[in-house]
Design an enzyme around this catalytic site. Structure first.
Site, PDB file in Angstrom:
ATOM      1  N   LYS A  21      20.138  15.265  70.068  1.00  0.00           N
ATOM      2  CA  LYS A  21      21.240  14.585  70.753  1.00  0.00           C
ATOM      3  C   LYS A  21      21.423  13.217  70.101  1.00  0.00           C
ATOM      4  CE  LYS A  21      21.938  11.702  74.000  1.00  0.00           C
ATOM      5  NZ  LYS A  21      23.072  10.945  73.424  1.00  0.00           N
ATOM      6  N   GLU A  57       9.665   6.005  69.378  1.00  0.00           N
ATOM      7  CA  GLU A  57       9.842   4.883  68.441  1.00  0.00           C
ATOM      8  C   GLU A  57      10.832   3.938  69.091  1.00  0.00           C
ATOM      9  OE1 GLU A  57      10.826   6.494  64.606  1.00  0.00           O
ATOM     10  OE2 GLU A  57       8.897   7.518  64.477  1.00  0.00           O
ATOM     11  N   CYS A  78      15.628  -1.883  64.293  1.00  0.00           N
ATOM     12  CA  CYS A  78      14.456  -2.083  65.152  1.00  0.00           C
ATOM     13  C   CYS A  78      13.407  -2.919  64.420  1.00  0.00           C
ATOM     14  CB  CYS A  78      13.874  -0.733  65.546  1.00  0.00           C
ATOM     15  SG  CYS A  78      13.585   0.341  64.145  1.00  0.00           S
ATOM     16  N   GLU A 106      14.494  -8.385  72.488  1.00  0.00           N
ATOM     17  CA  GLU A 106      15.149  -7.797  71.320  1.00  0.00           C
ATOM     18  C   GLU A 106      16.669  -7.964  71.442  1.00  0.00           C
ATOM     19  OE1 GLU A 106      15.307  -3.493  70.914  1.00  0.00           O
ATOM     20  OE2 GLU A 106      14.832  -3.720  68.793  1.00  0.00           O
TER      21      GLU A 106
HETATM   22  P1  NDP Z   1      19.127   3.565  73.859  1.00  0.00           P
HETATM   23  O1  NDP Z   1      17.735   3.576  74.352  1.00  0.00           O
HETATM   24  O2  NDP Z   1      20.191   3.041  74.733  1.00  0.00           O
HETATM   25  O3  NDP Z   1      19.576   5.059  73.455  1.00  0.00           O
HETATM   26  C1  NDP Z   1      18.876   5.846  72.527  1.00  0.00           C
HETATM   27  C2  NDP Z   1      19.256   7.295  72.734  1.00  0.00           C
HETATM   28  O4  NDP Z   1      18.783   7.723  74.012  1.00  0.00           O
HETATM   29  C3  NDP Z   1      20.758   7.544  72.745  1.00  0.00           C
HETATM   30  O5  NDP Z   1      21.020   8.814  72.187  1.00  0.00           O
HETATM   31  C4  NDP Z   1      21.054   7.538  74.233  1.00  0.00           C
HETATM   32  O6  NDP Z   1      22.240   8.189  74.548  1.00  0.00           O
HETATM   33  C5  NDP Z   1      19.844   8.258  74.763  1.00  0.00           C
HETATM   34  N1  NDP Z   1      19.578   8.071  76.187  1.00  0.00           N
HETATM   35  C6  NDP Z   1      19.993   7.068  77.010  1.00  0.00           C
HETATM   36  N2  NDP Z   1      19.511   7.270  78.265  1.00  0.00           N
HETATM   37  C7  NDP Z   1      18.773   8.410  78.223  1.00  0.00           C
HETATM   38  C8  NDP Z   1      18.013   9.140  79.192  1.00  0.00           C
HETATM   39  N3  NDP Z   1      17.905   8.734  80.471  1.00  0.00           N
HETATM   40  N4  NDP Z   1      17.395  10.263  78.809  1.00  0.00           N
HETATM   41  C9  NDP Z   1      17.459  10.702  77.527  1.00  0.00           C
HETATM   42  N5  NDP Z   1      18.172  10.058  76.568  1.00  0.00           N
HETATM   43  C10 NDP Z   1      18.813   8.922  76.908  1.00  0.00           C
HETATM   44  O7  NDP Z   1      19.087   2.823  72.469  1.00  0.00           O
HETATM   45  P2  NDP Z   1      20.310   2.507  71.503  1.00  0.00           P
HETATM   46  O8  NDP Z   1      21.048   3.756  71.156  1.00  0.00           O
HETATM   47  O9  NDP Z   1      21.053   1.367  72.076  1.00  0.00           O
HETATM   48  O10 NDP Z   1      19.525   2.068  70.175  1.00  0.00           O
HETATM   49  C11 NDP Z   1      19.022   0.803  70.021  1.00  0.00           C
HETATM   50  C12 NDP Z   1      17.547   0.742  70.348  1.00  0.00           C
HETATM   51  O11 NDP Z   1      16.832   1.652  69.533  1.00  0.00           O
HETATM   52  C13 NDP Z   1      16.954  -0.615  70.042  1.00  0.00           C
HETATM   53  O12 NDP Z   1      16.098  -1.016  71.079  1.00  0.00           O
HETATM   54  C14 NDP Z   1      16.147  -0.365  68.785  1.00  0.00           C
HETATM   55  O13 NDP Z   1      15.093  -1.231  68.583  1.00  0.00           O
HETATM   56  C15 NDP Z   1      15.696   1.026  68.971  1.00  0.00           C
HETATM   57  N6  NDP Z   1      15.360   1.620  67.691  1.00  0.00           N
HETATM   58  C16 NDP Z   1      14.038   1.835  67.396  1.00  0.00           C
HETATM   59  C17 NDP Z   1      13.679   2.347  66.165  1.00  0.00           C
HETATM   60  C18 NDP Z   1      12.242   2.631  65.839  1.00  0.00           C
HETATM   61  O14 NDP Z   1      12.019   3.365  64.876  1.00  0.00           O
HETATM   62  N7  NDP Z   1      11.281   2.114  66.557  1.00  0.00           N
HETATM   63  C19 NDP Z   1      14.669   2.629  65.141  1.00  0.00           C
HETATM   64  C20 NDP Z   1      16.024   2.367  65.556  1.00  0.00           C
HETATM   65  C21 NDP Z   1      16.341   1.878  66.792  1.00  0.00           C
HETATM   66  P3  NDP Z   1      23.580   7.301  74.722  1.00  0.00           P
HETATM   67  O15 NDP Z   1      23.817   6.630  73.433  1.00  0.00           O
HETATM   68  O16 NDP Z   1      24.557   8.307  75.066  1.00  0.00           O
HETATM   69  O17 NDP Z   1      23.276   6.331  75.833  1.00  0.00           O
END
Ligand code: NDP
Length: 482
Positions: free
Chosen positions: A177, A252, A286, A382
């Site tokens: 997803k 992650e 990230c 962050e």
């Molecule tokens: P989110 O946590 O908002 O979303 C990540 C994914 O999870 C999206 O596909 C989102 O869908 C989905 N999601 C949201 N709520 C749920 C739920 N309740 N159950 C299951 N899936 C859910 O993060 P962002 O997309 O805003 O990405 C940014 C974040 O990701 C930052 O904090 C960044 O640091 C982190 N990140 C970490 C990395 C790492 O390797 N450690 C690498 C890259 C980013 P939807 O978009 O539809 O809400």
């Protein structure tokens, strides 16, 4: 009839609409226009995708294919991706304003993820130990089952490929997803998997929102592994949901990377990487070096050069080859970053350069802040944008203390020409990855992941093997005694 592009779900090798016909708009953050629509997955669509992956795992050929054949299929997908590099990159650039040249670089790294794991599963299938007792024992790494993978919007294709590649290489079936903000490139990837001849159900793409699409996947007891990249707060929800059916998770999560510049650093190199670490991808990384610590004796000179390099970045249309920096990925995210810049000023910070581009765009210019108290939210939390908070230090011990004084622990960087110090400090830093005199280099054989709020578990090389398989020990009697 709308002439917008459409990105459906890919389920059982068919591109389909949601069962109830739900769709959502997909935005281009540079033009601030809707350029596409995507299927909005509901619980019933998630159910359909999981059923497909389950069937493909329990009855289909994929887990039963030999390692060489599976590897060849994955290389075929990688070939198709390579051939469609511009199309894949164009989708990420359109979808999140990533400069096109950087998006092409992300495609190349995504291709490599597939090639690496296609070969890795073939070459690292277990160990055998002859025992003094007259037995041989060996380990076997069988596929775990159905993998639910959830990826963020900042590296839409690359983050998804980090999850899909090891999952399918080890013989699992997968539902990915993507973020609702960036469904395009991952849907194209799903189309390419069909073209590459993957059996139905091996790679399903479910578009939609975190809830219900993502949460329906993580809470489904037919799912055997959950791999998630995203924010720490969502990661906790994902872990709790997976715990309801005891599915192991790999998380992650966010970061607040420290970047330490010692007094003996090669300043040209340190400035170059400091800029990359916080302004590449408009800071939406990230691993960003968002907290920079510079030795007092070189602070003035370093800041002069850092500010000047930040101001020299060409800001503009992601498709202009000169562009190094563009708008943030969505209006929602732009507003979040703006609120942090405003609070940095209100909390006593000095903005040396940057701030919001007040031209109606969703651009926050490369921003460097000093004089911020260590408990201020832009320093502690962050931001996930192009905002670097700079502090000075006097001793090595102080630098290490400042770097480690955070609830995150994804990565850190240090710049020094002193070899002993490099090893000593790298060892003392509480982080999953430490870069010395560089940034963003990754070898897929090494562990990747974070400490504390930055994640749970490690992926990469054999670490991915441990997560995406069910390791088994087989003990075989060779000499019958007595
Ligand atoms: P989110 O946590 O908002 O979303 C990540 C994914 O999870 C999206 O596909 C989102 O869908 C989905 N999601 C949201 N709520 C749920 C739920 N309740 N159950 C299951 N899936 C859910 O993060 P962002 O997309 O805003 O990405 C940014 C974040 O990701 C930052 O904090 C960044 O640091 C982190 N990140 C970490 C990395 C790492 O390797 N450690 C690498 C890259 C980013 P939807 O978009 O539809 O809400």
């Amino acid at each position: 009839m709308s002439d917008l592009q459409f990105f459906g779900h890919i389920i059982d090798n068919e591109e389909v609409d949601s069962l109830g016909g739900e769709r959502f708009d997909v935005w281009n953050p540079w033009t601030r226009e809707v350029w596409a629509q995507a299927a909005d997955g509901m619980a019933a669509d998630a159910d359909r995708a999981v059923a497909s992956a389950r069937r493909a795992f329990d009855e289909g050929p994929w887990p039963r294919l030999g390692r060489v054949e599976r590897g060849k299929a994955i290389h075929r997908l990688a070939d198709l991706m390579e051939a469609r590099t511009d199309d894949l990159a164009r989708m990420d650039s359109t979808n999140m304003a990533k400069p096109f040249e950087q998006a092409k670089h992300d495609v190349a790294r995504s291709v490599w993820n597939f090639r690496f794991f296609a070969d890795h599963q073939r070459d690292h299938c277990g160990e055998t130990f002859p025992m003094d007792s007259g037995h041989h024992t060996y380990s076997e790494f069988g596929p775990a089952g159905v993998v639910a993978a959830i990826s963020p919007w900042n590296f839409p294709l690359m983050m998804a490929s980090w999850k899909i590649a090891p999952a399918i290489a080890w013989g699992n079936t997968c539902i990915i997803k993507p973020s609702e903000d960036t469904p395009a490139s991952v849907t194209l990837l799903g189309r390419l998997a069909v073209e590459a001849g993957f059996p139905p159900g091996v790679l399903n793409v479910l578009n939609g929102h975190g809830a219900p699409a993502g949460s329906s996947l993580t809470g489904d007891d037919r799912v055997d592994r959950v791999t998630f990249t995203g924010s720490s707060s969502t990661g906790k929800l994902v872990m709790a949901s997976a715990a309801t059916h005891l599915a192991p998770v790999s998380l992650e999560l966010g970061g607040k990377g420290a970047n330490i510049v010692f007094e003996d650093a090669d300043l040209d190199n340190a400035v170059y990487w400091a800029v990359e670490a916080i302004f590449r991808n408009a800071g939406q990384i990230c691993l960003a070096g968002s907290r920079l610590f510079v030795h007092r004796s070189i602070a003035e000179e370093f800041l002069r050069r850092f500010v000047s390099a930040a101001e020299a970045l060409t800001i503009g249309d992601p498709f202009d080859p000169a562009t190094r920096f563009s708008s943030l990925a969505s209006k929602r995210h732009f507003e979040k970053v703006v609120s942090y810049v405003e609070s940095a000023r209100l909390l006593g910070g000095t903005v040396l350069t940057g701030g919001v581009a007040d031209d109606g765009s969703w651009i926050v210019r490369p921003t460097i802040v000093t004089d911020l108290p260590l408990d201020a939210s832009p320093y502690c939390e962050e931001i996930f944008g192009p905002v670097c908070v700079v502090n000075v230090f006097d001793t090595e011990a102080e630098a290490v203390h400042l770097a480690n004084d955070t609830r995150y622990g994804l990565n850190a960087m240090l710049f020094t020409e002193n070899l002993s110090r490099a090893h000593r400090v790298a060892s003392a830093l509480r982080a999953g990855t430490v870069w010395v005199n560089c940034f963003f280099i990754r070898d897929l054989r090494t562990p990747f992941g974070g400490v504390g709020d930055s994640g749970v578990g490690r992926e990469g090389g054999n670490f991915s093997r441990e997560f995406f398989t069910e390791p088994k020990a087989v003990v075989m009697q060779i000499d019958r005694k007595g």
